[in-house]
Write an enzyme that holds these catalytic residues in place. Structure first.
Site, PDB file in Angstrom:
ATOM      1  N   CYS A 404      -1.804   1.394  -9.302  1.00  0.00           N
ATOM      2  CA  CYS A 404      -1.723   2.250  -8.122  1.00  0.00           C
ATOM      3  C   CYS A 404      -1.407   3.691  -8.538  1.00  0.00           C
ATOM      4  CB  CYS A 404      -0.716   1.667  -7.141  1.00  0.00           C
ATOM      5  SG  CYS A 404      -1.046   2.139  -5.446  1.00  0.00           S
ATOM      6  N   HIS A 534      -2.502  -3.808  -6.419  1.00  0.00           N
ATOM      7  CA  HIS A 534      -1.286  -4.301  -7.088  1.00  0.00           C
ATOM      8  C   HIS A 534      -1.505  -5.744  -7.540  1.00  0.00           C
ATOM      9  CE1 HIS A 534       1.518  -1.000  -6.086  1.00  0.00           C
ATOM     10  NE2 HIS A 534       0.655  -0.802  -5.102  1.00  0.00           N
ATOM     11  N   GLU A 536       0.123  -7.488  -9.427  1.00  0.00           N
ATOM     12  CA  GLU A 536       1.382  -8.228  -9.658  1.00  0.00           C
ATOM     13  C   GLU A 536       1.752  -9.170  -8.519  1.00  0.00           C
ATOM     14  OE1 GLU A 536       1.099  -4.988  -9.134  1.00  0.00           O
ATOM     15  OE2 GLU A 536       2.836  -4.097  -8.135  1.00  0.00           O
TER      16      GLU A 536
HETATM   17  N1  GLN Z   1       1.909   7.086  -3.807  1.00  0.00           N
HETATM   18  C1  GLN Z   1       0.611   6.587  -4.088  1.00  0.00           C
HETATM   19  C2  GLN Z   1      -0.207   6.359  -2.837  1.00  0.00           C
HETATM   20  O1  GLN Z   1       0.333   6.259  -1.763  1.00  0.00           O
HETATM   21  C3  GLN Z   1       0.686   5.348  -4.895  1.00  0.00           C
HETATM   22  C4  GLN Z   1       1.257   4.198  -4.113  1.00  0.00           C
HETATM   23  C5  GLN Z   1       1.696   3.072  -4.996  1.00  0.00           C
HETATM   24  O2  GLN Z   1       1.795   3.206  -6.206  1.00  0.00           O
HETATM   25  N2  GLN Z   1       1.997   1.946  -4.401  1.00  0.00           N
HETATM   26  O3  GLN Z   1      -1.405   6.245  -2.916  1.00  0.00           O
END
Ligand code: GLN
Length: 582
Positions: A404, A534, A536
């Site tokens: 992300c 994600h 994970e």
């Molecule tokens: N802050 C970034 C976004 O909102 C990444 C979010 C995250 O890593 N979960 O896109």
């Protein structure tokens, strides 16, 4: 429906969640279909608006629910898919009752905590408990309810009362309570007073714990167990010692050795004869697998070291699912996992001046680690340090996994240092940037924060001509679509894609419309992968998440054999020869 309530006394944060998930797992080994509910007695409607340093990571479900990290433990231990409704908070319940009141559902009556809120809690629990959660798609037999916090808190009072009433509603033999307490060691002596007091508190609230799980540094001796049993008016068999063990995976085994499962099945009158033979066999298989897994782990000595470069490193629970996924991957690579925690701000030039020791230590850690992982995050703090870490990994051929925000910083780094777009930045991190390579997604609500990100399970499509991809070799080239969970507001700016791609940054996975960049990968690098989702949240002990598996295998220098083993396992899963049971 049978219920197991897991509550806590003395202090919180002593592993109630692990004891609750272990209880669920043990019931599964009998062949029961198990689901779970977590109650968090705070006013937030969900965990989505909370900093990870408050209660640990925000776990994301398929349906986009942003929930407490314990739901992650349940999904992993019980191999279930839960919904946002499986996490109850005070805010969510009040909202629900107030909405009913506004609709006029209470027909002019005075709406009160008892009975209206407490009834609403019980109705909610009964409804959610019946929702199918595992691959059988059938109604579960048992629901494990974990009550967050400790008994006696003002916060949890309505829930405690609702649970007291639920015991009556569920009926005899259908409700069992495990109370988790602390037995501290003071001057070498195990102290039972806090536990006695905790049980007294529970009783005065109308609850009656059936099993007392005592968290302690070392195992309870017979005299201590007898003393607790005597003062708490239970049999010694109802007191279990949950002392420190090498890993949380050992907890179910520790409990089982003390007759915990027998206590559970007797207390709930679980009739083994009435469980379908196929489920009994499956349960036995789960248990065998679990035991093999934990014991085989004990004989792994070679390590793999991963630098985790983030901004919430002060609380390791902020990255709980990332840690679990790394553990799953390390187990598959037969390596002991060594996570080196690096605060991203310490990698920045400013720290070089203000705190040279921290700066050099952080860089030493990054340079000596075998792999570098930049996880998700929000806000600008530490991001220049993350960009620097991504740069180091890219130019030195070190395995890199960006999740992300970790993918977004890798894109910024590539734009700046390979494409020569020196002002490249993310709009989130620098609103004035001349070159926003990461932008705010158009459909996102810019004002309301709760539940408005791009959330939950969404498909990623592998792009044509990406058969060379190392990540794809793990998924299997016949897989063209994967579903992973998301939680973000920003994305790679489509206007820069051509330039980045022409300079060698490959967007090997995009969303189903081909508009949103989901995966980046470099061709001539041992492992340089960034994912907007994600991974994970979907990793399992026996089915490690592929981005993690490839990353850890590359870091450990065993990529080739691990790919082969993983492909063989995928084939087994596809042919139905095997299934993921834990
Ligand atoms: N802050 C970034 C976004 O909102 C990444 C979010 C995250 O890593 N979960 O896109």
């Amino acid at each position: 429906m049978k219920y197991v309530l897991v509550s806590g006394g003395v202090i919180s944060g002593i592993g109630k969640g692990v004891i609750a998930s272990s209880s669920g797992l043990l019931l599964k080994t009998l062949g029961c279909k198990v689901t779970s509910i977590k109650i968090d007695p705070y006013m937030n409607v969900d965990a989505g608006t909370m900093a990870p340093t408050e209660h640990g990571e925000v776990f994301v479900l398929n349906d986009g629910g942003e929930v407490d990290l314990d739901l992650g433990n349940y999904e992993r231990y019980l191999n279930v898919t839960l919904t946002r409704d499986n996490n109850i908070t005070t805010g969510k319940m009040y909202k629900h009752v107030i909405e009913k009141e506004r609709r006029g559902d209470y027909l002019g009556r005075t709406v009160q905590i008892v009975p209206h809120l407490t009834d609403a809690i019980q109705d909610w629990v009964e409804r959610v408990a019946r929702t199918p959660a595992d691959d059988s798609n059938e109604e579960p037999d048992v629901c494990v309810i974990e009550l967050g916090g400790t008994l006696g808190d003002i916060e949890s009072a309505p829930f405690v009362e609702a649970m007291r009433q639920l015991r009556r509603r569920a009926g005899k033999d259908n409700f069992l309570q495990i109370h988790v307490s602390l037995v501290p060691v003071i001057h070498g002596e195990l102290k039972t007073k806090p536990t006695q007091q905790a049980i007294r508190d529970a009783r005065s609230a109308g609850l009656s714990p059936d099993l007392i799980a005592c968290r302690c540094e070392r195992s309870l001796d017979k005299a201590t167990t007898d003393k607790i049993a005597m003062f708490c008016q239970v049999e010694p068999e109802q007191v279990v010692s949950v002392h420190d063990v090498v890993s949380t995976y050992h907890v179910p085994i520790l409990l089982e050795q003390q007759g915990f499962l027998t206590q559970l099945s007797q207390g709930l009158k679980i009739d083994k004869q009435s469980i379908a033979p196929s489920l009994v066999t499956k349960g036995e298989r789960i248990w065998r697998q679990w035991k093999t897994l934990t014991t085989s782990q004990e004989h792994v000595y070679e390590t793999v070291s991963i630098a985790l470069v983030g901004k919430y490193v002060s609380l390791h629970d902020s990255y709980l699912s990332v840690i679990k996924s790394l553990e799953h991957a390390a187990m598959a690579c037969r390596r002991k996992l060594n996570i080196v925690w690096v605060d991203a701000t310490n990698l920045e030039q400013e720290t070089r001046e203000s705190n040279p020791e921290a700066f050099h230590k952080a860089w030493h850690d990054v340079c000596t680690a075998e792999g570098i992982l930049v996880p998700g995050g929000f806000g600008a703090r530490g991001t220049e340090g993350m960009i620097a870490a991504a740069h180091w990994a890219r130019t030195k051929g070190k395995p890199y996994l960006g999740i992300c925000l970790g993918m977004q910083v890798a894109v910024i780094e590539y734009a700046r240092n390979v494409c020569g777009i020196s002002g490249a930045h993310s709009i989130e991190l620098d609103q004035q940037t001349s070159d926003p390579v990461i932008i705010f997604m158009p459909e996102i609500d810019p004002v309301n924060m709760g539940g408005t990100m791009r959330l939950g399970s969404r498909p990623t499509i592998f792009q044509p001509n990406t058969e060379w991809s190392k990540l794809r070799s793990l998924y299997g080239l016949d897989r063209t679509t994967i579903d992973e969970r998301h939680r973000h507001r920003y994305e790679v700016n489509p206007e820069y894609i051509d330039r980045l791609q022409a300079a060698g940054l490959h967007f090997i996975g995009k969303d189903d419309k081909g508009e949103r960049m989901e995966i980046i990968e470099l061709k001539d690098h041992p492992w340089y992968v960034g994912v907007q989702f994600h991974p994970e949240y979907l990793s399992r002990v026996l089915a490690p998440s592929k981005p993690f598996l490839g990353f850890v295998a590359s870091a450990a220098g065993v990529f080739e054999p691990v790919v082969k083993a993983s492909q063989a396992r995928e084939a087994e899963l596809a042919n139905g020869v095997s299934e993921i049971i834990i």
